[in-house]
Design a protein around this motif. Structure first.
Motif, PDB file in Angstrom:
ATOM      1  N   GLY A   1       0.093   7.377   1.906  1.00  0.00           N
ATOM      2  CA  GLY A   1       1.381   6.989   1.351  1.00  0.00           C
ATOM      3  C   GLY A   1       1.849   7.895   0.242  1.00  0.00           C
ATOM      4  O   GLY A   1       3.059   8.071   0.037  1.00  0.00           O
TER       5      GLY A   1
ATOM      6  N   LEU B   1       3.930  10.802   1.902  1.00  0.00           N
ATOM      7  CA  LEU B   1       4.998  10.531   2.855  1.00  0.00           C
ATOM      8  C   LEU B   1       6.365  10.578   2.186  1.00  0.00           C
ATOM      9  O   LEU B   1       6.475  10.555   0.959  1.00  0.00           O
TER      10      LEU B   1
ATOM     11  N   ASN C   1       3.316   5.738  -2.733  1.00  0.00           N
ATOM     12  CA  ASN C   1       4.415   6.684  -2.613  1.00  0.00           C
ATOM     13  C   ASN C   1       5.220   6.749  -3.908  1.00  0.00           C
ATOM     14  O   ASN C   1       5.535   7.835  -4.409  1.00  0.00           O
TER      15      ASN C   1
ATOM     16  N   VAL D   1       9.135   4.965   4.363  1.00  0.00           N
ATOM     17  CA  VAL D   1       8.138   4.076   3.770  1.00  0.00           C
ATOM     18  C   VAL D   1       8.772   2.729   3.430  1.00  0.00           C
ATOM     19  O   VAL D   1       8.218   1.662   3.734  1.00  0.00           O
TER      20      VAL D   1
ATOM     21  N   LEU E   1      -4.830   4.629   3.482  1.00  0.00           N
ATOM     22  CA  LEU E   1      -3.372   4.585   3.481  1.00  0.00           C
ATOM     23  C   LEU E   1      -2.791   4.792   2.080  1.00  0.00           C
ATOM     24  O   LEU E   1      -1.638   5.199   1.941  1.00  0.00           O
TER      25      LEU E   1
ATOM     26  N   ASP F   1       0.820  -1.209   0.000  1.00  0.00           N
ATOM     27  CA  ASP F   1       0.000   0.000   0.000  1.00  0.00           C
ATOM     28  C   ASP F   1       0.857   1.264   0.000  1.00  0.00           C
ATOM     29  O   ASP F   1       0.948   1.979  -1.007  1.00  0.00           O
ATOM     30  N   LEU F   2       1.527   1.530   1.133  1.00  0.00           N
ATOM     31  CA  LEU F   2       2.295   2.763   1.271  1.00  0.00           C
ATOM     32  C   LEU F   2       3.397   2.886   0.215  1.00  0.00           C
ATOM     33  O   LEU F   2       3.569   3.946  -0.404  1.00  0.00           O
TER      34      LEU F   2
ATOM     35  N   SER G   1       8.250  -1.076   5.143  1.00  0.00           N
ATOM     36  CA  SER G   1       7.983  -2.233   4.292  1.00  0.00           C
ATOM     37  C   SER G   1       8.939  -3.377   4.613  1.00  0.00           C
ATOM     38  O   SER G   1       8.519  -4.538   4.728  1.00  0.00           O
TER      39      SER G   1
END
Length: 430
Positions: A388, A391, A161, A396, A384, A156-157, A400
């Motif tokens: 993300g 961010l 990102n 990030v 999110l 996700d993030l 992960s």
């Protein structure tokens, strides 16, 4: 704090567990990933046009849904991050981990078919189910929880990102705008369940992979005279005397293995969650897809990204990392179009990965709470995506890495607990 936790998560115990699992199944199968290439290639690429049976996903849909989660930003931005912080030697260890991970991937997919059961909501399988069968309910719940966390991190993030960075750098698209649009599209796709995801990925994945590989090979060929130097830097960074004595080899090992796992997910147990819904009833043949997925995502796509960056020389000249470094490499050949090309490819990569990991996360939620928590999970997952996109890059990726390592432990333990069934499936291969 995140940097220290990330280093701890990928310290020698975790690295050793990955190497142990991959090495064990490689030795026990006679290094089938190398010497059985003709067999697993025929059982994968040669079967793509096979129609699905009376239930489950077709071969192409199963492969595409799994690759949708593995050929993601890790293959584009993650390789650049590994080169920046681990040096060229990280690519060598990414290759080593991929060769071993091919048999870990085979074991996961084979066991996903050998140990599964049909429920009212479809097929149930994967490490959480295997651990419950083995009498380890606490580890089963831990894997389910880590699956949810990992879907928030790498699934996700990281994706939103990298997509936001790429589109903002190439076309000035505001990061928040990218996050909102991506969340809307993922929400619409999730409403259709696994069947819709399979159909979307069946179209999206082959197109995006072939397009990106074509562009990467163009960059590599344009800098063909620099390829020997690029390959030499990979081996020197991993095995050279200066790297070993100066500590660079240790950094290369850490980042190479971490990014390798991020790109192919072999050992995480995530892709087993979708392969257990396959229409194939032969565990050994289903395991062939595990070998092909690692080969495609790491040994092909990641290698193209790495050689494009190293041969173009942008690693030494550009003060950027992540997708911006990959875009800089493509721009040396494509000019102003390079950044846009990588941005479009990464947007497709990231979107497909968001789809794949949303399904994995939902599987984790079902194992923990049944269907009660799905609505809350989906809302949080979509939120999110937006978060993300705004961010910073490094924290990030560190989050992960931490979640990946946490998820890998119960998954690899489950594989080793059921190693007898895995090898029995292999010996039935004939």
């Amino acid at each position: 704090m995140l940097e220290r936790l990330s280093a701890l998560a990928w310290s020698w115990p975790t690295v050793g567990l990955f190497l142990l699992a991959g090495g064990y199944f490689s030795v026990k199968t006679g290094w089938f990933q190398l010497f059985g290439l003709r067999t697993w290639w025929r059982c994968t690429v040669g079967q793509l046009r096979r129609e699905r049976g009376c239930s489950g996903l077709s071969a192409l849909q199963t492969l595409s849904t799994a690759l949708a989660a593995t050929i993601g930003t890790g293959s584009v931005a993650g390789v650049a991050v590994a080169l920046t912080f681990g040096g060229p030697g990280a690519i060598f260890w990414m290759w080593v981990s991929a060769v071993l991970a091919m048999m870990t991937g085979w074991a996961e997919k084979a066991l996903s078919v050998a140990l599964r059961r049909r429920t009212a909501e479809g097929w149930e399988g994967g490490p959480s189910y295997w651990l419950r069968l083995a009498g380890h309910p606490c580890l089963a719940r831990l894997f389910a929880l880590c699956t949810v966390l990992c879907s928030f991190g790498m699934g996700d993030l990281v994706q939103s990102n990298s997509m936001a960075q790429a589109l903002e750098g190439a076309g000035g698209v505001p990061s928040l705008c990218t996050g909102l649009i991506a969340a809307l599209l993922v929400g619409l796709a999730l409403a259709g369940g696994l069947g819709r995801l399979g159909k979307i990925c069946e179209i999206l994945v082959p197109v995006m992979a072939l397009g990106y590989l074509g562009g990467g090979l163009w960059v590599i060929c344009a800098h063909g005279e620099a390829i020997p130097r690029a390959l030499a830097s990979v081996f020197e960074g991993a095995l050279g005397r200066e790297a070993v004595l100066g500590g660079g080899a240790a950094a290369a090992l850490q980042y190479g293995l971490a990014r390798g796992v991020c790109t192919n997910e072999a050992g995480l147990g995530s892709t087993a969650l979708v392969h257990c819904a396959s229409g194939n009833d032969d565990p050994a043949q289903e395991g062939m897809w595990g070998i092909f997925e690692v080969f495609c995502s790491t040994l092909v796509v990641c290698t193209v990204t790495a050689l494009a960056i190293l041969a173009s020389g942008v690693l030494e000249t550009e003060p950027v990392t992540g997708v911006l470094l990959t875009a800089a490499a493509f721009s040396t050949v494509m000019g102003d179009w390079g950044g846009g090309f990588v941005a479009v490819c990464l947007a497709l990569f990231g979107f497909s990965t968001l789809l794949g990991w949303s399904w994995y996360g939902e599987s984790g939620v079902r194992s923990l709470t049944g269907s009660r928590g799905l609505r809350v999970y989906r809302l949080l997952f979509l939120a999110l995506i937006v978060l993300g996109s705004v961010l910073e890059l490094r924290p990030v990726w560190q989050l992960s890495d931490i979640f990946n390592a946490l998820m890998a432990w119960p998954s690899l333990i489950a594989l080793l607990l059921w190693r007898g069934e895995v090898l029995e499936a292999f010996h039935r291969l004939g």
